[in-house]
Design a protein around this motif. Structure first.
Motif, PDB file in Angstrom:
ATOM      1  N   MET A   1       0.827  -1.187   0.000  1.00 49.05           N
ATOM      2  CA  MET A   1       0.000   0.000   0.000  1.00 49.05           C
ATOM      3  C   MET A   1       0.873   1.253   0.000  1.00 49.05           C
ATOM      4  SD  MET A   1      -3.206   0.788   0.266  1.00 49.05           S
ATOM      5  CE  MET A   1      -4.386   1.796   0.988  1.00 49.05           C
ATOM      6  N   GLN A   4       2.602   1.593  -3.292  1.00 47.77           N
ATOM      7  CA  GLN A   4       1.684   2.081  -4.328  1.00 47.77           C
ATOM      8  C   GLN A   4       1.483   3.590  -4.186  1.00 47.77           C
ATOM      9  OE1 GLN A   4      -2.227   0.324  -4.149  1.00 47.77           O
ATOM     10  NE2 GLN A   4      -2.502   0.530  -6.351  1.00 47.77           N
ATOM     11  N   ARG A   7       4.558   5.293  -5.543  1.00 44.95           N
ATOM     12  CA  ARG A   7       4.559   5.208  -7.014  1.00 44.95           C
ATOM     13  C   ARG A   7       3.629   6.262  -7.622  1.00 44.95           C
ATOM     14  NH1 ARG A   7       2.437   0.369 -10.850  1.00 44.95           N
ATOM     15  NH2 ARG A   7       3.069   1.349 -12.793  1.00 44.95           N
ATOM     16  N   MET A   8       2.450   6.420  -7.046  1.00 43.00           N
ATOM     17  CA  MET A   8       1.494   7.425  -7.539  1.00 43.00           C
ATOM     18  C   MET A   8       2.063   8.837  -7.374  1.00 43.00           C
ATOM     19  SD  MET A   8      -2.133   5.818  -6.229  1.00 43.00           S
ATOM     20  CE  MET A   8      -2.932   7.373  -6.388  1.00 43.00           C
ATOM     21  N   GLU A  11       4.696   9.330 -10.098  1.00 39.35           N
ATOM     22  CA  GLU A  11       4.080   9.556 -11.409  1.00 39.35           C
ATOM     23  C   GLU A  11       3.480  10.952 -11.497  1.00 39.35           C
ATOM     24  OE1 GLU A  11       1.365   6.336 -11.991  1.00 39.35           O
ATOM     25  OE2 GLU A  11       2.960   4.915 -12.486  1.00 39.35           O
TER      26      GLU A  11
END
Length: 149
Positions: A1, A4, A7-8, A11
């Protein structure tokens, strides 16, 4: 979690950096376009000034040529009328030769001025072609920026 979420965030930061870079590239392209446009305007202004000077010089030289041609005509008439005196005829002949030399020099100066005017025009045409290429390149870069968006 947590991975993630990181990573978001990465990006999102990368997308923001792309937008910033796109904006900077677009500004640079516009600055270059304006700079080349200003250069073209300056070259055209200088060309017009040189062209005007050359044209005025040609007009002045042509007027001088007309005056000298008229003087030559007058001197020839006088020479014909003064054939009875050899000495006077020689003096007039010398004046005539000098004025004909001046006329030839002026004729050459007019040809040179016309050649220079032609050269300036040729330089302007070459620069215009170079500027067209620069604008085409800038347009191409701008299209690439649009595609990246």
């Amino acid at each position: 979690m947590e991975l993630q979420l990181e990573r978001m965030q990465f990006e999102e930061a990368s997308a923001q950096e792309k937008e910033v870079l796109k904006g900077e590239l677009k500004k640079w392209v516009e600055r270059e376009r304006e700079e080349w446009k200003a250069r073209l305007e300056q070259v055209e202004k200088e060309w017009r000034a040189h062209s005007e000077v050359a044209s005025n010089t040609i007009i002045d030289l042509e007027k001088q040529l007309a005056v000298l041609t008229n003087h030559i005509s007058v001197l020839r008439t006088e020479r014909d009328a003064l054939q009875s005196t050899l000495k006077k005829m020689e003096e007039v002949g010398q004046s005539l030769n000098q004025m004909e030399t001046e006329r030839e020099l002026l004729r050459r100066a007019i040809l040179e001025a016309r050649t220079q005017l032609h050269g300036v025009t040729g330089q302007r045409d070459m620069l215009s072609e170079d500027l067209v290429h620069v604008f085409q390149t800038l347009d191409h870069l701008e299209k690439k920026v649009q595609k990246v968006k």
